[in-house]
Design a protein around this motif. Structure first.
Motif, PDB file in Angstrom:
ATOM      1  N   GLU A 132      11.097  22.200  -3.841  1.00 10.65           N
ATOM      2  CA  GLU A 132      10.276  23.417  -3.929  1.00 10.65           C
ATOM      3  C   GLU A 132       8.928  23.113  -4.592  1.00 10.65           C
ATOM      4  OE1 GLU A 132      10.415  27.891  -5.972  1.00 10.65           O
ATOM      5  OE2 GLU A 132      12.151  26.571  -6.071  1.00 10.65           O
ATOM      6  N   HIS A 133       8.975  22.319  -5.653  1.00  3.74           N
ATOM      7  CA  HIS A 133       7.750  21.961  -6.368  1.00  3.74           C
ATOM      8  C   HIS A 133       6.809  21.146  -5.475  1.00  3.74           C
ATOM      9  CE1 HIS A 133       5.050  20.343  -9.380  1.00  3.74           C
ATOM     10  NE2 HIS A 133       5.453  19.111  -9.094  1.00  3.74           N
ATOM     11  N   LEU A 134       7.351  20.135  -4.808  1.00  4.29           N
ATOM     12  CA  LEU A 134       6.514  19.268  -3.979  1.00  4.29           C
ATOM     13  C   LEU A 134       5.879  20.036  -2.822  1.00  4.29           C
ATOM     14  CD1 LEU A 134       8.680  16.008  -3.798  1.00  4.29           C
ATOM     15  CD2 LEU A 134       6.881  16.603  -5.425  1.00  4.29           C
ATOM     16  N   ALA A 135       6.644  20.950  -2.233  1.00  5.84           N
ATOM     17  CA  ALA A 135       6.102  21.736  -1.122  1.00  5.84           C
ATOM     18  C   ALA A 135       4.926  22.587  -1.590  1.00  5.84           C
ATOM     19  CB  ALA A 135       7.200  22.625  -0.530  1.00  5.84           C
ATOM     20  N   GLU A 136       5.067  23.226  -2.746  1.00  8.33           N
ATOM     21  CA  GLU A 136       3.968  24.051  -3.249  1.00  8.33           C
ATOM     22  C   GLU A 136       2.781  23.181  -3.652  1.00  8.33           C
ATOM     23  OE1 GLU A 136       3.172  27.917  -6.063  1.00  8.33           O
ATOM     24  OE2 GLU A 136       4.966  26.705  -6.459  1.00  8.33           O
ATOM     25  N   GLU A 137       3.073  22.030  -4.226  1.00  5.94           N
ATOM     26  CA  GLU A 137       1.992  21.123  -4.605  1.00  5.94           C
ATOM     27  C   GLU A 137       1.203  20.678  -3.377  1.00  5.94           C
ATOM     28  OE1 GLU A 137       2.535  18.254  -7.933  1.00  5.94           O
ATOM     29  OE2 GLU A 137       2.332  16.782  -6.324  1.00  5.94           O
ATOM     30  N   GLU A 138       1.908  20.354  -2.305  1.00  3.63           N
ATOM     31  CA  GLU A 138       1.221  19.926  -1.083  1.00  3.63           C
ATOM     32  C   GLU A 138       0.438  21.074  -0.452  1.00  3.63           C
ATOM     33  OE1 GLU A 138       4.527  16.479   0.050  1.00  3.63           O
ATOM     34  OE2 GLU A 138       4.412  18.322   1.218  1.00  3.63           O
ATOM     35  N   ILE A 141      -1.948  22.613  -4.274  1.00  5.29           N
ATOM     36  CA  ILE A 141      -2.667  21.750  -5.212  1.00  5.29           C
ATOM     37  C   ILE A 141      -3.509  20.696  -4.508  1.00  5.29           C
ATOM     38  CG2 ILE A 141      -2.367  19.966  -6.992  1.00  5.29           C
ATOM     39  CD1 ILE A 141      -2.010  22.722  -8.126  1.00  5.29           C
ATOM     40  N   LEU A 142      -2.952  20.050  -3.503  1.00  2.83           N
ATOM     41  CA  LEU A 142      -3.691  18.958  -2.871  1.00  2.83           C
ATOM     42  C   LEU A 142      -5.016  19.422  -2.247  1.00  2.83           C
ATOM     43  CD1 LEU A 142      -0.933  16.622  -1.394  1.00  2.83           C
ATOM     44  CD2 LEU A 142      -1.983  16.675  -3.661  1.00  2.83           C
ATOM     45  N   PRO A 143      -5.069  20.596  -1.609  1.00  2.34           N
ATOM     46  CA  PRO A 143      -6.381  21.057  -1.125  1.00  2.34           C
ATOM     47  C   PRO A 143      -7.388  21.264  -2.260  1.00  2.34           C
ATOM     48  CG  PRO A 143      -4.626  22.228   0.002  1.00  2.34           C
ATOM     49  CD  PRO A 143      -3.975  21.457  -1.110  1.00  2.34           C
ATOM     50  N   LEU A 144      -6.914  21.692  -3.426  1.00  4.21           N
ATOM     51  CA  LEU A 144      -7.808  21.836  -4.574  1.00  4.21           C
ATOM     52  C   LEU A 144      -8.281  20.466  -5.050  1.00  4.21           C
ATOM     53  CD1 LEU A 144      -6.023  24.570  -6.734  1.00  4.21           C
ATOM     54  CD2 LEU A 144      -8.051  24.848  -5.295  1.00  4.21           C
ATOM     55  N   ALA A 145      -7.355  19.512  -5.110  1.00  2.71           N
ATOM     56  CA  ALA A 145      -7.723  18.167  -5.557  1.00  2.71           C
ATOM     57  C   ALA A 145      -8.742  17.533  -4.617  1.00  2.71           C
ATOM     58  CB  ALA A 145      -6.472  17.295  -5.655  1.00  2.71           C
ATOM     59  N   GLU A 146      -8.608  17.775  -3.331  1.00  2.00           N
ATOM     60  CA  GLU A 146      -9.578  17.244  -2.369  1.00  2.00           C
ATOM     61  C   GLU A 146     -10.997  17.681  -2.699  1.00  2.00           C
ATOM     62  OE1 GLU A 146      -8.155  18.684   1.375  1.00  2.00           O
ATOM     63  OE2 GLU A 146      -7.390  16.706   1.935  1.00  2.00           O
TER      64      GLU A 146
END
Length: 220
Positions: A132-138, A141-146
């Motif tokens: 659940e955590h990894l799915a939400e992170e992907e 979060i990852l679009p923000l990190a980009e």
């Protein structure tokens, strides 16, 4: 700090790392339950693998805690609630890995079915929280990190904590990351290591990983 579209940070390596965690945590419970009562040799193989995986997960999350969340909190204030939710999910993962440590210790010594079930069920609970955590992170979060983290800053996440890993485990962890990579992903992952290490990862370490993973999965 916000990256322009022309300098969007490449975060694809995170998907590769997440894939390995999902796969290994999906396989381990069944492998644990399949161990014959009293077979401490087989239990020891799986306990070593689980500990290596949990150490890798700990360092992965520590890198985010130390290097990623503070930057996003500073640079993406409207998304502070999202970052705090990521932190809370990390705490859930840490709680479950804390339970696993003593259970793995007992199982390695005894290989009793009741302890095997405790280990397997806790691994399943960990995987459920982590997936659940990894799915939400992907997804979030990852679009923000980009957009809000530079490539240099992002690359520091991958280097964080390497000194805390056993030298014998690092090639195995890297082999785990490469196992399901596409050719493009493999090139990307190998590009970040020095050429001599890259050569070893393609030859000696690759053979070492194949032997290791066959032993872990009982296919040797």
């Amino acid at each position: 700090m916000t990256n322009t579209a022309m300098t969007r940070t490449d975060v694809r390596d995170m998907y590769v790392v997440h894939r390995a965690f999902r796969r290994e945590l999906g396989l381990l419970p069944g492998l644990v339950r399949a161990v014959a009562p009293g077979d401490t040799g087989r239990a020891a193989v799986l306990v070593r693998h689980a500990r290596m995986l949990l150490q890798g997960l700990y360092l992965h999350h520590t890198a985010e805690d130390d290097l990623l969340w503070p930057k996003l909190l500073e640079r993406c204030p409207p998304d502070a609630g999202l970052v705090h939710r990521m932190e809370a999910q990390h705490e859930q993962v840490e709680h479950l890995t804390g339970l696993l440590g003593p259970a793995l210790d007992r199982w390695e010594v005894e290989a009793r079915p009741a302890v095997a079930e405790e280990v397997a069920s806790t691994l399943e609970a960990l995987r459920a929280v982590l997936v659940e955590h990894l799915a939400e992170e992907e997804r979030e979060i990852l679009p923000l990190a980009e957009r809000h983290v530079t490539q240099e800053e992002w690359d520091q996440l991958g280097q964080h904590g390497k000194g805390q890993m056993s030298a014998r485990d690092l090639p195995l962890l890297f082999g785990s990351l490469l196992e399901e990579c596409s050719p493009e992903e493999r090139t990307m992952m190998l590009h970040v290591v020095p050429f001599p290490v890259r050569l070893l990862l393609r030859t000696v370490f690759a053979r070492q990983y194949r032997r290791y993973v066959s032993e872990v999965r009982g296919t040797a």
